[in-house]
Design a protein around this motif. Structure first.
Motif, PDB file in Angstrom:
ATOM      1  N   ILE A  41       0.888  -1.319  -0.027  1.00 35.54           N
ATOM      2  CA  ILE A  41      -0.091  -0.028  -0.085  1.00 35.54           C
ATOM      3  C   ILE A  41       0.694   1.298  -0.170  1.00 35.54           C
ATOM      4  CG2 ILE A  41      -1.745   1.399   1.369  1.00 35.54           C
ATOM      5  CD1 ILE A  41      -2.921  -1.284   2.143  1.00 35.54           C
ATOM      6  N   ARG A  42       2.003   1.516   0.751  1.00 34.12           N
ATOM      7  CA  ARG A  42       2.641   2.420   1.013  1.00 34.12           C
ATOM      8  C   ARG A  42       3.622   2.586  -0.671  1.00 34.12           C
ATOM      9  NH1 ARG A  42       8.173   3.164   0.464  1.00 34.12           N
ATOM     10  NH2 ARG A  42       8.375   1.072   1.530  1.00 34.12           N
ATOM     11  N   ILE A  43       4.032   1.530  -1.076  1.00 35.06           N
ATOM     12  CA  ILE A  43       4.994   1.634  -2.343  1.00 35.06           C
ATOM     13  C   ILE A  43       3.749   2.256  -3.571  1.00 35.06           C
ATOM     14  CG2 ILE A  43       5.883   0.371  -4.229  1.00 35.06           C
ATOM     15  CD1 ILE A  43       7.011  -1.705  -1.981  1.00 35.06           C
ATOM     16  N   GLU A  51       3.323   6.174  -3.151  1.00 35.41           N
ATOM     17  CA  GLU A  51       4.309   6.698  -3.295  1.00 35.41           C
ATOM     18  C   GLU A  51       4.483   6.923  -4.818  1.00 35.41           C
ATOM     19  OE1 GLU A  51       6.200   8.463  -1.414  1.00 35.41           O
ATOM     20  OE2 GLU A  51       4.956   7.600   0.354  1.00 35.41           O
ATOM     21  N   ILE A  52       4.206   5.662  -5.616  1.00 38.37           N
ATOM     22  CA  ILE A  52       4.099   5.998  -7.090  1.00 38.37           C
ATOM     23  C   ILE A  52       3.238   6.903  -7.610  1.00 38.37           C
ATOM     24  CG2 ILE A  52       4.014   4.698  -9.062  1.00 38.37           C
ATOM     25  CD1 ILE A  52       4.917   2.261  -7.846  1.00 38.37           C
ATOM     26  N   ILE A  53       1.910   6.611  -6.890  1.00 33.25           N
ATOM     27  CA  ILE A  53       0.988   7.541  -7.200  1.00 33.25           C
ATOM     28  C   ILE A  53       1.107   9.088  -7.052  1.00 33.25           C
ATOM     29  CG2 ILE A  53      -1.553   8.285  -6.630  1.00 33.25           C
ATOM     30  CD1 ILE A  53      -2.136   5.436  -6.178  1.00 33.25           C
ATOM     31  N   SER A  54       1.773   9.337  -6.010  1.00 36.81           N
ATOM     32  CA  SER A  54       2.029  10.622  -5.725  1.00 36.81           C
ATOM     33  C   SER A  54       2.888  11.373  -6.687  1.00 36.81           C
ATOM     34  CB  SER A  54       3.127  10.683  -4.297  1.00 36.81           C
ATOM     35  OG  SER A  54       4.329  10.384  -4.472  1.00 36.81           O
ATOM     36  N   TYR A  55       3.396  10.916  -7.630  1.00 38.03           N
ATOM     37  CA  TYR A  55       4.456  11.463  -8.565  1.00 38.03           C
ATOM     38  C   TYR A  55       3.557  12.011  -9.860  1.00 38.03           C
ATOM     39  CZ  TYR A  55       8.687  10.393  -6.614  1.00 38.03           C
ATOM     40  OH  TYR A  55       9.769  10.290  -5.681  1.00 38.03           O
ATOM     41  N   PRO A  56       2.647  11.243 -10.658  1.00 34.49           N
ATOM     42  CA  PRO A  56       1.938  11.958 -11.850  1.00 34.49           C
ATOM     43  C   PRO A  56       0.801  12.422 -11.351  1.00 34.49           C
ATOM     44  CG  PRO A  56       1.824   9.510 -11.577  1.00 34.49           C
ATOM     45  CD  PRO A  56       2.486   9.969 -10.413  1.00 34.49           C
ATOM     46  N   MET A  92       4.307  -8.757  -8.137  1.00 36.16           N
ATOM     47  CA  MET A  92       3.376  -8.912  -9.226  1.00 36.16           C
ATOM     48  C   MET A  92       2.066  -7.968  -8.701  1.00 36.16           C
ATOM     49  SD  MET A  92       5.049  -9.941 -12.013  1.00 36.16           S
ATOM     50  CE  MET A  92       6.409  -9.213 -11.224  1.00 36.16           C
ATOM     51  N   GLU A  93       1.653  -8.321  -7.790  1.00 35.08           N
ATOM     52  CA  GLU A  93       0.555  -7.376  -7.367  1.00 35.08           C
ATOM     53  C   GLU A  93       0.514  -6.045  -7.719  1.00 35.08           C
ATOM     54  OE1 GLU A  93      -2.279  -9.086  -3.781  1.00 35.08           O
ATOM     55  OE2 GLU A  93      -0.407  -9.208  -3.230  1.00 35.08           O
ATOM     56  N   ILE A  94       1.840  -5.488  -7.076  1.00 36.50           N
ATOM     57  CA  ILE A  94       1.992  -3.956  -7.122  1.00 36.50           C
ATOM     58  C   ILE A  94       2.165  -3.750  -8.528  1.00 36.50           C
ATOM     59  CG2 ILE A  94       3.691  -2.139  -6.876  1.00 36.50           C
ATOM     60  CD1 ILE A  94       4.484  -3.612  -4.061  1.00 36.50           C
ATOM     61  N   MET A  95       2.846  -4.348  -9.324  1.00 43.33           N
ATOM     62  CA  MET A  95       3.377  -4.183 -10.838  1.00 43.33           C
ATOM     63  C   MET A  95       2.064  -4.423 -11.719  1.00 43.33           C
ATOM     64  SD  MET A  95       6.311  -2.951 -11.184  1.00 43.33           S
ATOM     65  CE  MET A  95       7.822  -3.076 -10.305  1.00 43.33           C
ATOM     66  N   ALA A  96       0.938  -4.985 -11.383  1.00 40.27           N
ATOM     67  CA  ALA A  96      -0.042  -5.223 -12.344  1.00 40.27           C
ATOM     68  C   ALA A  96      -0.546  -3.975 -12.960  1.00 40.27           C
ATOM     69  CB  ALA A  96      -1.395  -5.940 -11.582  1.00 40.27           C
ATOM     70  N   PRO A  97      -0.974  -2.931 -12.472  1.00 40.41           N
ATOM     71  CA  PRO A  97      -1.482  -1.699 -13.093  1.00 40.41           C
ATOM     72  C   PRO A  97      -0.530  -1.145 -14.177  1.00 40.41           C
ATOM     73  CG  PRO A  97      -1.861  -1.492 -10.936  1.00 40.41           C
ATOM     74  CD  PRO A  97      -0.749  -2.530 -10.854  1.00 40.41           C
ATOM     75  N   ILE A  98       0.941  -1.095 -13.699  1.00 38.64           N
ATOM     76  CA  ILE A  98       1.989  -0.754 -14.387  1.00 38.64           C
ATOM     77  C   ILE A  98       2.220  -1.884 -15.714  1.00 38.64           C
ATOM     78  CG2 ILE A  98       4.527  -0.416 -14.420  1.00 38.64           C
ATOM     79  CD1 ILE A  98       4.313   0.133 -11.474  1.00 38.64           C
ATOM     80  N   LYS A  99       1.956  -3.066 -15.455  1.00 34.38           N
ATOM     81  CA  LYS A  99       2.252  -3.951 -16.462  1.00 34.38           C
ATOM     82  C   LYS A  99       1.123  -3.665 -17.629  1.00 34.38           C
ATOM     83  CE  LYS A  99       2.648  -9.086 -17.407  1.00 34.38           C
ATOM     84  NZ  LYS A  99       2.478 -10.449 -16.708  1.00 34.38           N
ATOM     85  N   GLU A 100       0.097  -3.592 -16.990  1.00 39.83           N
ATOM     86  CA  GLU A 100      -1.276  -3.211 -17.983  1.00 39.83           C
ATOM     87  C   GLU A 100      -0.912  -2.196 -18.981  1.00 39.83           C
ATOM     88  OE1 GLU A 100      -5.673  -1.930 -17.600  1.00 39.83           O
ATOM     89  OE2 GLU A 100      -4.795  -3.261 -16.109  1.00 39.83           O
ATOM     90  N   ARG A 101      -0.117  -1.030 -18.443  1.00 38.08           N
ATOM     91  CA  ARG A 101      -0.053  -0.091 -19.410  1.00 38.08           C
ATOM     92  C   ARG A 101       0.761  -0.238 -20.514  1.00 38.08           C
ATOM     93  NH1 ARG A 101      -3.593   2.415 -19.151  1.00 38.08           N
ATOM     94  NH2 ARG A 101      -2.511   4.149 -20.421  1.00 38.08           N
ATOM     95  N   PHE A 102       1.806  -1.354 -20.233  1.00 38.78           N
ATOM     96  CA  PHE A 102       2.640  -1.760 -21.429  1.00 38.78           C
ATOM     97  C   PHE A 102       2.097  -2.655 -22.543  1.00 38.78           C
ATOM     98  CE2 PHE A 102       5.670  -0.964 -17.817  1.00 38.78           C
ATOM     99  CZ  PHE A 102       6.234   0.173 -18.523  1.00 38.78           C
ATOM    100  N   THR A 103       0.762  -3.336 -22.004  1.00 40.08           N
ATOM    101  CA  THR A 103       0.261  -4.427 -23.120  1.00 40.08           C
ATOM    102  C   THR A 103      -0.795  -3.839 -23.803  1.00 40.08           C
ATOM    103  OG1 THR A 103      -1.032  -5.074 -20.974  1.00 40.08           O
ATOM    104  CG2 THR A 103       1.050  -6.421 -21.617  1.00 40.08           C
ATOM    105  N   ARG A 104      -1.518  -2.879 -23.233  1.00 35.36           N
ATOM    106  CA  ARG A 104      -2.720  -2.291 -23.667  1.00 35.36           C
ATOM    107  C   ARG A 104      -2.598  -1.640 -25.256  1.00 35.36           C
ATOM    108  NH1 ARG A 104      -6.944   1.037 -20.314  1.00 35.36           N
ATOM    109  NH2 ARG A 104      -7.155  -0.922 -19.290  1.00 35.36           N
TER     110      ARG A 104
END
Length: 1107
Positions: free
Chosen positions: A107-109, A112-117, A169-181
């Protein structure tokens, strides 16, 4: 009288860089000097920017790059250098830095990723569960090319490989989706630092970079800097030889080199250096032992101060001022005999001693400086002998009974309710582990037990009203809080021993004045509206705190500290507002301990010269920045009085920054005419509409920045202005809206010898300069202030330069030294003569962009570039030509291109034509061309000479509605990427033989295409995308598509079937949606001849991109 006391806005100085209480790092570089690593930086930046074609096969795997190395080897520093590299800044829309450490918290990680963009949006995520956070992250990253750095990732041995990977992989799921869409932004990257290769495997890293120690020479330079400081080793030949041997033993470990070097700093006995060399502690893999060696040599008072720092988790940004006042509150700082220095100055000496020995590292954030303890926190905790204790995310267990100093993360406050040892604490700190407000309040049950506390830092808590129970803490000497909604209680006056008070930014309560117009804001500043309730204020009873000697309050909060409160010993930075009735400038007289910034506003309300003189600005020796501001002034009386007031407002002579705003006088004050302010580094003069002649600012030896803005009567930059020295240190000169300003010829040829940045806006009378220094790195000349463009300048190579200007100011370039300019942008706003000699001098020009603000006048510019008799004036060094919103004559444009055979990139966008019908665009001599991009150019119907495009690697053509055909692919043997969009007249794409280079083909909105069967044997094609082609009936036969891995077909309503010969066996991902109903139904039912073609590929994944 008002004083605004200021600190860094919106920031908790003793808070983690990325909010992790175990080890936290940040994207900002800690080091003030870096040795080596140039090769490593170039290699890794190259990997991040120039990904190989394997990206397309497994998009997610291709973007993860991992740096692996032992502790202290410099992984984080290397990642910071890459993160802040100019090439990275220019290539990614968003950069994100998350420090992970050995405390995995998904949750914390994610937060922190969300806080940038967030694009400055106030994201309130406190109550979001993990699922909602993932949705938010997915939305935030839409259509963005990003770089994500995951620093200090650990592998949890107790879970094993499968569970470790599953958690990530739980954390990376939304990021991974951005690459495959389909249609998502490509080119995003992830950079990981870790101590183990297992992490690289866990994250499916594409590349593994093993970071080794520094080389011999770089190791010596780092050790020399730490051990010898400014002294030359040549003066100590024996120590130099011993130093070489010590460096050899440390095997390039930067942390070990800094610590051992810092330990030996100031020691010039051969025996001491020999002792270090012979001891069995110089093992770079045993960092803790090396650190302990340095700690042992500290005097006792520094050992105590260092041990106290164990309360701060690794990597936390430490404000040295707050730390020093904590030491003072605990009695760790002692007066030294008859020494006249105060406790803060002595404490500053303690801190500097530890800094010199590398126990702290510098962290610069803009103009603010902080410090971190990098890999030293464990040692500090060890040597505190159990008196210091931290409660982090992990299990607490039993509290040792002998704890005297305790720090706790806000989320673990509940663990302390039943802890009886609170009564014995001397320090109690609550740290927030997030960028976002913790929403945690400190209970009265805990406060009531803190009877012996001297240092109370509750800046990690969220208060609307400050708890009254704090005022019963009779021993309290240091108090740090976040801003509260309501004022502090009057009972704070019971804290008789309080020495320092810090009030920090609180995101829940906006610090900014909410006013619908300037008049309301003026009323607020003059105390004509209520300053309580929604605004922060201090109670009048604070004047009874006779021991209070330091107050530091967030910059945007206005506090009435002087006059009413009679606290002349307050130290801070402030804003003083002069009032005709109540607030005379005389009230500044005794406020001589204000530090940092002082702004004095509404100076038009000063009655006379005598009142101004009694403010004694020259006695305020701790002020580094001073702003003097007048409001509205009218008439000759204000003009004369303004000069008399300014003339006696002489600052102290060590001032760094000076701003004078709204000054109504004509003449310069006497203290600016002399060399009184010899230490000035920045001067800003603005809105001084009667000031006619500037003083000899050129004689100020350290002046690095000069800004002159909106001064209507300023007429000349003359010999008097340049003085005898001619600005020896000036690097930045900004001139804005000076309608009468003209250059005068200066006798001194050495003026402005270090000028690097020149910006001119709204100065219509400025003409050709006599000379300009060769150090000039960029010129921005903008006659229309509404034009704002991002500058892209290589800040590391002085030989490279950038120039941007509008055509109406082209005369500015006539006398410039332009040999080193590599990148130039011209914005055409009117019809002007452009002297060809300017381009003849630009022998290093590599990139030229011409943008048509007034499109009608761009044709003459292009004609000028072609030169007389068709001989272009542009240098052969030109590699990139970009034309946007320009009118072209295709015949002249073709001649221009054919005379620029060295071009590697051509970009045309929104360019019209003056010739109807248009001739084909000639490409006959562009044998070096690698990239061709053409958008919104309706006049282009065809190309000729495409057989010359032997080097072309990338072609992108879009929205060219009259384009009838694209060159044969066989004529471009090196072509790797072809994008064709919205070209409805193109009827075919074809090739005659084998095209072995093409790897990516994208066809969008080409309604004239009915068949792609003429595309065959694309043996290297990896990705094929076909979208919104309404008449497409036939796909190419894919027998020879041996490398195809991604196939995407979308919105082709007449496409009824897949290729007759089936799909290639290499295919891994197949997107299909919105095609003919007959084809769609086969895939919905999972049966039929076309479905069988897909089903025959067991390793291929089908994705319906509608979902």
């Amino acid at each position: 009288m008002f004083v605004r006391v200021m600190a860094l806005q919106g920031f908790n100085p003793i808070q983690s860089v990325q909010c992790v209480p175990v080890r936290t790092t940040g994207s900002l570089l800690h080091e003030d000097a870096i040795f080596g690593r140039e090769k490593e930086i170039d290699e890794l930046v190259g990997q991040l920017l120039y990904k190989s074609d394997k990206c397309l096969s497994n998009a997610y795997q291709s973007v993860v790059h991992t740096i692996v190395g032992v502790g202290g080897i410099g992984k984080t520093t290397l990642a910071q250098l890459i993160y802040n590299d100019e090439r990275i800044l220019d290539s990614f829309d968003v950069r994100m830095w998350v420090s992970v450490s050995n405390n995995f918290d998904k949750i914390r990680i994610t937060k922190e990723i969300i806080s940038y963009p967030t694009d400055s949006e106030n994201a309130e995520l406190t109550n979001f569960n993990f699922s909602k956070l993932q949705d938010e992250l997915r939305w935030r990253l839409r259509s963005k090319r990003f770089l994500l750095v995951l620093d200090d990732v650990w592998y949890d041995e107790k879970y094993g490989e499968h569970i470790n990977k599953q958690m990530w992989m739980e954390i990376m799921a939304p990021i991974k989706e951005r690459f495959t869409r389909p249609g998502s932004m490509t080119g995003s990257m992830i950079l990981v630092t870790t101590r183990t290769e297992l992490v690289a495997k866990m994250l499916d890293s594409r590349s593994l970079f093993i970071l080794e120690g520094l080389g011999r020479d770089d190791s010596w330079l780092l050790f020399r800097r730490c051990a010898f400081g400014s002294r030359k080793p040549e003066g100590y030949p024996e120590l130099k030889q011993l130093g070489y041997q010590i460096v050899q033993k440390l095997k390039g470990s930067p942390l070990a080199l800094k610590v051992v070097g810092g330990h030996l700093n100031g020691k010039y006995s051969d025996a001491e250096w020999e002792d270090v060399l012979q001891r069995d502690v110089l093992n770079p893999n045993d960092i803790l032992t090396i650190l302990y060696l340095s700690y042992e040599s500290l005097p006792e008072h520094l050992q105590q101060c260092f041990a106290y720092c164990s309360l701060f988790p690794k990597g936390y940004r430490i404000d040295s001022k707050r730390l020093i006042w904590m030491w003072i509150a605990q009695g760790l700082v002692h007066l030294e005999g008859n020494n006249s220095r105060n406790l803060e100055d002595i404490g500053r000496g303690y801190f500097n001693d530890l800094l010199a020995r590398s126990f702290f590292q510098v962290l610069r954030c803009g103009d603010q400086t902080y410090y971190v303890m990098h890999d030293l926190n464990g040692l500090a905790l060890h040597v505190s002998n159990g008196e210091c204790f931290r409660v982090d995310h992990g299990s607490v267990g039993e509290f040792p009974h002998y704890i005297r100093h305790l720090s706790v993360s806000a989320e673990r406050l509940g663990d302390l309710v039943n802890y009886d040892g609170l009564r014995r604490l001397r320090t109690f700190m609550i740290l927030n582990d997030s960028w976002f407000c913790s929403k945690v309040c400190l209970s009265h049950d805990i406060l009531n037990k803190l009877k012996s506390v001297r240092v109370l830092d509750v800046s990690g808590c969220c208060f609307g009203r400050f708890p009254e129970a704090v005022n019963d803490l009779m021993h309290l000497r240091y108090l740090a809080i976040r801003r509260t909604y309501y004022p502090l209680p009057t009972t704070i006056s019971r804290l008789n021993h309080l020495q320092s008070l810090f009030v920090l930014y609180h995101s829940c309560y906006s610090a900014r004045i909410s006013c619908s117009n300037k008049w309301k804001q003026l009323k607020y500043l003059r105390r004509e509206v209520n300053t309580t309730g929604g605004h922060f204020s201090l109670p009048e009873s604070i004047r009874r705190l006779i021991n209070l000697v330091h107050v530091d309050v967030e910059k945007a909060y206005t506090l009435m500290l002087s006059g009413v409160y009679q606290l002349p010993c307050i130290e801070g930075s402030g804003e003083f507002l002069v009032d005709k009735k109540e607030q005379s400038l005389v009230q500044l007289r005794d406020l001589n301990k204000i530090r940092g910034e002082l702004s004095v506003r509404f100076l038009e309300n000063v009655k006379n010269r005598e009142e101004a003189a009694k403010s004694h600005l020259d006695l305020k020796e701790h002020i580094s920045k001073l702003e003097l501001e007048w409001g509205s002034c009218d008439g000759a009386h204000d003009m004369d009085k303004g000069f008399e007031v300014l003339d006696v407002l002489k600052p102290h002579r060590n001032l760094d920054d000076l701003t004078i705003s709204g000054y109504p006088g004509v003449k310069s004050p006497s203290w600016l005419e002399s060399d009184w302010l010899r230490r000035l580094k920045l001067i800003c003069l603005r809105d001084c509409n009667r000031w006619e002649v500037l003083p000899p600012l050129g004689d100020l030896p350290l002046l690095g920045t000069l800004e002159v803005r909106r001064m209507e009567e300023l007429k000349a930059l003359s010999q008097e202005f340049f003085g005898h020295a001619g600005f020896p240190s000036l690097e930045r000169l900004l001139l804005e809206r000076l309608p009468k300003l003209e250059w005068c010829l200066v006798d001194n040829d050495k003026v402005l010898q270090n000028l690097r940045h020149l910006s001119v806006a709204g100065c219509p009378r400025l003409r050709s300069y006599r000379t300009h220094p060769r150090t000039l790195r960029h010129i921005a000349v903008l006659d229309k202030e509404k034009i704002h463009f991002k500058l892209q300048i290589d800040s590391f190579e002085l030989s490279r330069s950038f120039c941007r200007l509008v055509s109406s100011s082209f005369h500015v370039l006539r006398s410039h030294h332009l040999e080193s300019i590599e990148d130039m942008e011209i914005y055409v706003n009117c019809l002007v003569h452009m002297p060809m000699i300017v381009f003849h001098n630009m022998k290093s020009l590599k990139k030229l962009k011409i943008f048509g603000i007034d499109e009608q006048n761009t044709c003459s510019v292009i004609t000028t570039l072609l030169g007389e008799n068709g001989c272009p004036v542009l240098p052969l060094s030109l590699k990139c030509l970009a034309l946007e919103k320009c009118y072209l004559q295709p015949s002249s444009f073709s001649k221009l291109l054919n005379n620029l055979s060295s071009l590697e990139t051509i970009r045309l966008s929104k360019c019209g034509s003056l010739e109807i019908p248009s001739l084909p665009v000639s490409l006959h001599l562009l044998r070096m061309l690698k990239r061709l991009a053409i958008y919104f150019c309706d006049w282009i119907s065809s190309f000729e000479g495409s057989e010359a495009l032997l080097s072309l690697e990338e072609m992108k053509i879009g929205y060219c509605y009259d384009l009838e055909y694209v060159p044969y692919l066989d004529e471009m043997p090196c072509l790797q990427k072809l994008h064709l969009s919205a070209c409805p007249q193109v009827m075919r794409l074809s090739k005659a033989g084998h095209q072995t280079a093409l790897k990516e083909l994208v066809v969008r909105s080409c309604d004239g295409l009915s068949s792609l069967r003429q595309l065959c044997d694309l043996v290297s094609l990896v990705k094929l995308t076909i979208t919104d082609c309404s008449d497409l009936l036939w796909l190419p036969d894919m027998d020879g598509f041996y490398s195809l891995r991604v196939l995407s077909i979308n919105q082709c309503p007449r496409l009824r079937s897949l290729p007759r010969s089936g799909l290639p066996v290499s295919l891994e991902t197949f997107f299909l949606s919105r095609c003919h109903q007959a084809l769609e139904e086969q895939f919905q039912r999972k049966e039929g001849p076309d479905w069988n073609k897909f089903a025959a590929l067991p390793g291929c994944k089908w994705i319906d991109s509608r979902w």
